[in-house]
Enzyme design. Structure first.
Site, PDB file in Angstrom:
ATOM      1  N   SER A   1      30.351  39.668  90.471  1.00 26.10           N
ATOM      2  CA  SER A   1      31.584  39.826  89.705  1.00 26.10           C
ATOM      3  C   SER A   1      32.630  38.757  89.960  1.00 26.10           C
ATOM      4  O   SER A   1      33.495  38.516  89.104  1.00 26.10           O
ATOM      5  CB  SER A   1      32.204  41.201  89.998  1.00 26.10           C
ATOM      6  OG  SER A   1      32.542  41.324  91.364  1.00 26.10           O
TER       7      SER A   1
ATOM      8  N   HIS B   1      27.737  43.403  85.124  1.00 27.15           N
ATOM      9  CA  HIS B   1      28.119  42.169  84.432  1.00 27.15           C
ATOM     10  C   HIS B   1      26.925  41.475  83.800  1.00 27.15           C
ATOM     11  O   HIS B   1      27.032  40.314  83.381  1.00 27.15           O
ATOM     12  CB  HIS B   1      28.821  41.221  85.407  1.00 27.15           C
ATOM     13  CG  HIS B   1      30.122  41.748  85.919  1.00 27.15           C
ATOM     14  ND1 HIS B   1      31.309  41.627  85.231  1.00 27.15           N
ATOM     15  CD2 HIS B   1      30.417  42.429  87.060  1.00 27.15           C
ATOM     16  CE1 HIS B   1      32.287  42.195  85.918  1.00 27.15           C
ATOM     17  NE2 HIS B   1      31.775  42.692  87.038  1.00 27.15           N
TER      18      HIS B   1
ATOM     19  N   LYS C   1      32.328  47.270  80.224  1.00 28.65           N
ATOM     20  CA  LYS C   1      32.461  45.812  80.149  1.00 28.65           C
ATOM     21  C   LYS C   1      31.923  45.337  78.800  1.00 28.65           C
ATOM     22  O   LYS C   1      32.570  45.520  77.785  1.00 28.65           O
ATOM     23  CB  LYS C   1      31.806  45.171  81.359  1.00 28.65           C
ATOM     24  CG  LYS C   1      32.542  45.547  82.657  1.00 28.65           C
ATOM     25  CD  LYS C   1      31.973  44.914  83.872  1.00 28.65           C
ATOM     26  CE  LYS C   1      32.833  45.157  85.109  1.00 28.65           C
ATOM     27  NZ  LYS C   1      33.052  46.579  85.450  1.00 28.65           N
TER      28      LYS C   1
END
Length: 383
Positions: free
Chosen positions: A176, A204, A233
């Site tokens: 991250s 991610h 996300k």
């Protein structure tokens, strides 16, 4: 007595004080932060899906049909047919037998690790793993062995030195703060050779890497035992998830405390996530545009003197000193660009940075503007 004033004074004197900035427009490439219109270059909304018309409409439709709140935990009154539908979509997208939704990615990591591991387990954890993995390890009371970041030799040496009867290797997929990608195939190899479970956090990576945004399994053409991820996300909604075989998922339904004792996510955010996965299934153009923007931004930063190469939209510019990172971020904000300064304890002392991210919705013109302003400001900061 806990001396809050002195502790706050220390935080401020060391340039570690954080202030909350408030948005008053959708999380898109251009937004309003604290009344200022800015180009947003720090969002985890990588594909722009949280402001996608189909995703927003799906949330509206769910509110009309189901109301707003879920009304209970998943094991009492809080499970809706939409939860089941989304879990099936996630499992199919990730190529797993089953999936389970958590309220956040943080709660997924904490719940999964603490449910599976106990005092008899050895947990081999990358030193730059997310805080949620670290906290999950602590709660499990397992024996935690930290290996050097993305260092396969160090991991293998530590596994062989201990030769555990029970254990698990846990890593982020895309890290991250640095944006680099873990060597998943080698982690799987070590796990299989030593009878260890493998667990990867795809927070991610989902919607980001792989030709269709399916994450590390598509990127590397391999599979781990347990996949954790997030809906908040690239998917543009809220929540977390875990994927695996049916036995693991069934076990977690009965043992993961962060799942059992939380009110379920609302139908609106669940239906929004369903719509996001439908968008990805039917059209991978957003994934391709994101990946193109990543390459374009990295090339532009290299052209102005930064040694940067990334395959993920997380592109850190290492500044070093905390005060310089804050000054750089503030100067960018004055130019209408928002990139926050990330400092200790999120990253190591002396490793303060601008954590820049790019979205599929950014244009090349947007990126050129950012590169131009970074190049101008770095001359004053004296990096």
């Amino acid at each position: 007595m806990f001396d809050i004033n002195n502790k706050l004074k220390f935080i401020k004197e060391n340039n570690l004080y954080r202030e909350i900035r408030y948005l008053s427009m959708p999380q898109d490439k251009v937004t309003i932060i604290d009344g200022r219109r800015v180009l947003l270059m720090s969002s985890n909304n990588y594909l722009g899906l949280c402001n996608h018309h189909k995703v927003k409409q799906a949330a509206i439709d769910a509110i009309k049909e189901y109301g707003l709140g879920s009304g209970g935990s998943r094991l009492t009154t809080g499970s809706y047919d939409l939860h089941k539908k989304l879990e099936k979509k996630i499992a199919k997208f990730k190529g797993c037998e089953a999936a389970l939704i958590f309220n956040t990615g943080y709660m997924a990591n904490v719940g999964v690790i603490s449910a599976i591991c106990n005092e008899d387990y050895y947990i081999f954890s990358d030193e730059l793993n997310h805080a949620s993995i670290i906290d999950g390890c602590r709660l499990s009371k397992g024996k935690v062995i930290v290996y050097k970041h993305n260092d396969i030799k160090d991991l293998e040496d530590k596994v062989k030195a201990i030769n555990p009867k029970k254990g698990i290797i846990v890593t982020d997929s895309v890290f991250s703060m640095d944006g680099d990608i873990a060597n998943i195939p080698e982690i799987i190899r070590i796990g299989k050779e030593n009878n260890l479970l493998t667990m990867v956090d795809e927070a991610h990576a989902t919607g980001v890497i792989g030709n269709n945004g399916k994450g590390s399994s598509e990127y590397f053409s391999c599979d781990v035992d347990i996949t954790v991820g997030t809906l908040s996300k690239a998917i543009g909604s809220e929540g977390g998830f875990v994927c695996g075989n049916k036995e693991i998922i069934d076990y977690l339904k009965n043992k993961a405390r962060s799942f059992i004792f939380s009110t379920a996510l609302s139908p609106a955010v669940i239906n929004g996530a369903i719509a996001s996965f439908d968008v990805l299934k039917n059209d991978n153009s957003l994934v391709r545009k994101l990946q193109s923007n990543v390459s374009y931004l990295c090339k532009g930063l290299r052209n102005i003197g930064f040694d940067i190469n990334s395959e993920s939209p997380i592109i850190p510019i290492i500044i070093g000193e905390e005060d310089k990172a804050v000054e750089f971020s503030n100067r960018l904000l004055e130019e209408g660009i928002y990139i926050p300064a990330i400092r200790y304890p999120t990253v190591k002392k002396g490793k303060a940075r601008l954590r820049m991210t790019v979205m599929a919705t950014h244009s090349y013109e947007d990126i050129d503007f950012v590169i131009q302003k970074i190049n101008e400001i770095k001359k004053y900061i004296k990096l």
